[in-house]
Design an enzyme around this catalytic site. Sequence first.
Site, PDB file in Angstrom:
ATOM      1  CE1 TYR A 269      -0.013   1.449   4.765  1.00  0.00           C
ATOM      2  CE2 TYR A 269       1.240  -0.463   4.410  1.00  0.00           C
ATOM      3  CZ  TYR A 269       0.850   0.605   5.166  1.00  0.00           C
ATOM      4  OH  TYR A 269       1.506   0.684   6.097  1.00  0.00           O
TER       5      TYR A 269
ATOM      6  CG  ASP B  41       2.499   4.359   5.859  1.00  0.00           C
ATOM      7  OD1 ASP B  41       1.587   4.916   6.070  1.00  0.00           O
ATOM      8  OD2 ASP B  41       3.383   3.750   6.620  1.00  0.00           O
TER       9      ASP B  41
ATOM     10  NE  ARG C 249       1.625  -4.557  15.627  1.00  0.00           N
ATOM     11  CZ  ARG C 249       1.950  -3.552  15.169  1.00  0.00           C
ATOM     12  NH1 ARG C 249       3.162  -3.409  14.116  1.00  0.00           N
ATOM     13  NH2 ARG C 249       1.357  -2.466  15.123  1.00  0.00           N
TER      14      ARG C 249
END
Length: 499
Positions: A90, A92, A237
């Site tokens: 994508y 970004d 995470r």
Amino acid sequence: MGVETEYGVSVPGQPNTNQMLASSLVVNSYANRTASGGSRARWDFEEESPLRDARGFETPREPIVDPSAPANEDDLGLANLILTNGARFYVDHAHPEFSAPEVTNPRDVVLWDKAGERVMAEAARRALQVPGSHPVNLYKNNTDNKGVSYGCHENYLMARSTPFGEIVRHLTPFFVTRQVYCGAGRVGVGVDGRTAGYQISQRADFFEVEVGLETTLKRPIINTRDEPHADPEKYRRLHVIIGDANMSEIATYLKVGTTALVLSMIEDSWFTVDLSVDMPVASLRAISHDPTLRHQVTLRDGRKMTAIQLQMEYLEQARKYVEDRFGADADAQTTDILTRWESVLTRLEQDPMSCARELDWVAKLSIAEGYRTRDNLPWNDPRLQLVDLQYHDVRLDKGLYNRLVARGRMERLLTEDDVTRAMTEPPEDTRAYFRGRCLAKYPQQVAAASWDSVIFDIGRDSLQRVPTLEPLRGTKNHVGTLLDRCRTAAELVDALSGK
């Protein structure tokens, strides 16, 4: 674990090009290549929370200056693809980004990260076929040498129960010093690269604080983003923003392999020694600025060590940890990481140039020194900055790293057949397998997806969301037979819901 990389963009001869539109052209061109099955699945933002902080609070959003402006880049119509290999591709912040699928081991990180380079090269090639377009060159690096840096972020799944303060305490000195084997090398010193010289890391000069939430301003050594993309009660995470984007397979392998080992040691409360360094931000930069590797950092207990010596301390702890917890049952990659870690550190201490076949910063320095010797060039000569940039070109026939590989001058872990396969096929031992196989088999019925869910449109009153909050469920062993059996997405949803 996994890696997400923003790529540098250049449109030669077109200085006024809109970088966001150029990046969109690249991603959309790849979308057209992969849309033969009719898939236009969108990325699902519902569960994303980038402002949640691991220290127990949520940072308020910046006020919106223009209420009529789109909420995010997705609303701008920018390309945002989910690939059949489980990755996200994508735009970004005006860069094309490849977020590799989740994997369970360092070699697979290298494999799908390298597949991302091939996806980028193919996307740029296809963008050139669009009528009226200009060539778009893509670079897997971290700075434009004009004051702008873009990231290569690592992500590691950790137990939520691990105290975040212990992560900061033991990981900070490790991150300050690991650049000696995973730095990408850079011609120029300072955020704009104007000071003549050569340094180890492309990212080091852009870090300003020890701990924080930001990723583009006031960058911290330890990032506190608390967005697990998994069951938040069980997992965190760890979002690592300090690493360079590596071309070398060995450098990437060591970068994530050694970090995963250190994180396991932190989770298991193994460390009995404190290796904290004074002024870690200043030490990070000072180590990067000294490719002779002689700079010494001062530890909180008063000892002085080079970066290599401090890494040797971590290596010694890791060897004892693996022997104590696993003994002869340690897996092959863990053993290999320990062996390579020791070998590289030993040779760096003796003669850094002996690592030119394995480490990016050394390989690039070797090329640059060749030009300097032949043409008597100072470090601020523009030709050396061109060498720096060209090392990271993703084109197989143009990138200096790729040309070294073609000549057998860089060590590899992978075969090109494996890399090509990973461009379209997902890992088999994480939930990425379910996500990727669904996109490949039911392209018209996948309405949206994210790291932790796949959403189907099967013609019923509402969309059907299949959560994937457990990263190690949805593997080939878990759902492979089911996916083979279900001819349609409706059959799959019914089977998963017990109908």
